[in-house]
Design an enzyme around this catalytic site. Structure first.
Site, PDB file in Angstrom:
ATOM      1  N   CYS A 265      -6.712  -4.371  -4.899  1.00  0.00           N
ATOM      2  CA  CYS A 265      -5.599  -5.186  -4.390  1.00  0.00           C
ATOM      3  C   CYS A 265      -5.617  -6.611  -4.964  1.00  0.00           C
ATOM      4  CB  CYS A 265      -5.562  -5.153  -2.874  1.00  0.00           C
ATOM      5  SG  CYS A 265      -3.871  -5.225  -2.257  1.00  0.00           S
TER       6      CYS A 265
ATOM      7  N   GLU B 220     -10.415   2.504   0.447  1.00  0.00           N
ATOM      8  CA  GLU B 220     -11.299   2.546   1.626  1.00  0.00           C
ATOM      9  C   GLU B 220     -10.524   2.944   2.876  1.00  0.00           C
ATOM     10  OE1 GLU B 220      -9.892  -0.063   0.469  1.00  0.00           O
ATOM     11  OE2 GLU B 220      -9.327  -1.414   2.093  1.00  0.00           O
TER      12      GLU B 220
ATOM     13  N   HIS C  41      -5.560   0.703  -1.370  1.00  0.00           N
ATOM     14  CA  HIS C  41      -6.840   0.569  -0.657  1.00  0.00           C
ATOM     15  C   HIS C  41      -7.544   1.915  -0.491  1.00  0.00           C
ATOM     16  CE1 HIS C  41      -6.680  -3.688   0.634  1.00  0.00           C
ATOM     17  NE2 HIS C  41      -5.395  -3.510   0.391  1.00  0.00           N
TER      18      HIS C  41
HETATM   19  N1  LIG Z   1      -2.311 -10.909  -1.195  1.00  0.00           N
HETATM   20  C1  LIG Z   1      -2.063  -9.959  -2.235  1.00  0.00           C
HETATM   21  C2  LIG Z   1      -3.121  -8.867  -2.223  1.00  0.00           C
HETATM   22  C3  LIG Z   1      -3.254  -8.173  -0.909  1.00  0.00           C
HETATM   23  C4  LIG Z   1      -4.607  -7.479  -0.696  1.00  0.00           C
HETATM   24  O1  LIG Z   1      -5.534  -7.747  -1.456  1.00  0.00           O
HETATM   25  O2  LIG Z   1      -4.750  -6.721   0.292  1.00  0.00           O
HETATM   26  C5  LIG Z   1      -0.674  -9.371  -2.098  1.00  0.00           C
HETATM   27  O3  LIG Z   1      -0.052  -9.519  -1.073  1.00  0.00           O
HETATM   28  O4  LIG Z   1      -0.173  -8.757  -3.024  1.00  0.00           O
END
Ligand SMILES: N[C@@H](CCC(=O)O)C(=O)O
Length: 358
Positions: free
Chosen positions: A249, A336, A334
């Site tokens: 992410c 996980e 994600h």
């Molecule tokens: N803050 C980043 C990454 C989000 C994350 O790492 O969960 C976004 O909104 O794209």
């Protein structure tokens, strides 16, 4: 928690009324997430730091809360918006209601909101700034709050303040984790796969990270705009090619920026636990957990030695990248889970294999 008549006012002027628990006046970026369960994991995901979050599933809290589900020590939402909160949960693990949890974390919640109408608005207009206030708040105060500049550098609020370790000392692999706001279950997945972790504050200089001579480096998830992370990007540039790297992410976005690509803001992002993704390496479709409002800009990859390895089946956006001239791969989603489907943990095995072969 004090209960008053409240409302959400969006920057476009639209108003959504409900019952407000708390008398806080809060302002933040309003986003929606579509998970039907996993509310406590979502509430404690540091990547939501500074946002007002709408849960689209109409009933939240029916199986209660338990510390077991927490992905970090606290909730850093600016506010929560739901249609209905369950006040009589039923589960063998229930240790308190969502309202108790929110009160403990001092997070305001607006209930009784027409979340379908609100979500449809955000889907068509995009993510937007909003304020959650008691209904009798004067209009000039609401306008002043709406004019608050957008939040930046949220990573500084959620990263660890000091270095810590996790996992057995004699584990097969030593992994340096760059903590941009890491979810607890990511760390647990790595430990489960045989790693000893050293978790570093986000801005730790690359020299200090490389000094522990890890077998691999992991770049975590985290809140906000990846382009804000100037020192982090510079540090990642110095790590590239030195060790196998895996990023999730925010980690995926920071790695792309460190390699000369660009990121951009999405209209309303991907937040939920059933987002379909195509894995172009293992040739399968994965149902994934996601929470992002930014993405890697496909046009910016032209001419760079980077290959797209995952794509969203909903909108074809980039969901994973492999770097052709250094041992690195990253995903936007994600693996996980927590919350979400647990079928994507094979990506941790891919990282382990990469460290083994390096
Ligand atoms: N803050 C980043 C990454 C989000 C994350 O790492 O969960 C976004 O909104 O794209």
């Amino acid at each position: 928690m004090q209960k008053v008549k409240g409302k959400l006012v969006l920057k476009d002027g639209s108003v959504y009324e409900g019952t407000l628990y708390s008398t806080h006046k809060s302002v933040g970026e309003v986003v929606f997430t579509t998970g039907m369960s996993g509310y406590q994991e979502t509430l404690t995901d540091p990547s939501f730091c500074g946002q007002i979050v709408i849960f689209t599933y109409p009933l939240i809290g029916n199986y209660g809360c338990n510390d077991l589900f927490c992905q970090s020590d606290s909730c850093c939402y600016k506010g929560l918006i739901v249609s209905e909160l369950c006040d009589e949960p039923s589960s063998w693990r229930d240790e308190g209601t969502v309202l108790d949890f929110l009160e403990k974390n001092d997070i305001p919640v607006l209930t009784g909101v027409d979340t379908r109408a609100l979500t449809r608005r955000i889907r068509s207009y995009g993510t937007i700034q909003g304020v959650m206030v008691p209904a009798d708040t004067p209009e000039d105060e609401i306008q002043a709050l709406l004019a608050t500049p957008e939040e930046h550098d949220q990573v500084a609020q959620v990263t660890t303040k000091k270095v810590y370790t996790m996992g057995p000392e004699d584990a097969k692999y030593s992994v340096a984790v760059m903590d941009y706001g890491v979810k607890r279950h990511i760390l647990e997945c790595l430990v489960e796969k045989g790693c000893r972790l050293t978790v570093f504050p986000a801005e730790t200089p690359a020299e200090d990270v490389l000094a522990i001579d890890p077998d691999g480096i992991f770049l975590s998830n985290g809140p906000g705009d990846p382009a804000d992370l100037k020192p982090e990007i510079e540090n990642v540039k110095k790590m590239i090619g030195k060790k196998p790297i895996f990023g999730i992410c925010m980690g995926h976005q920071v790695m792309a920026l460190a390699n000369g690509a660009r990121t951009k803001k999405m209209l309303f992002g991907h937040r939920g636990i059933n987002q379909p993704v195509r894995d172009l390496v293992d040739h399968k479709i994965c149902i994934t957990s996601q929470n992002h409002g930014f993405m890697v800009d496909e046009d910016s990859l032209k001419g760079l030695p980077i290959e797209v390895i995952n794509r969203s089946l909903n909108d074809n956006t980039i969901e994973g990248l492999r770097y052709l001239d250094h041992p690195t791969f990253t995903v936007q989603y994600h693996p996980e889970a927590s919350p979400g489907p647990s079928g994507n943990a094979y990506l941790f095995d891919r990282f382990i294999k990469m460290m083994g072969g390096h």
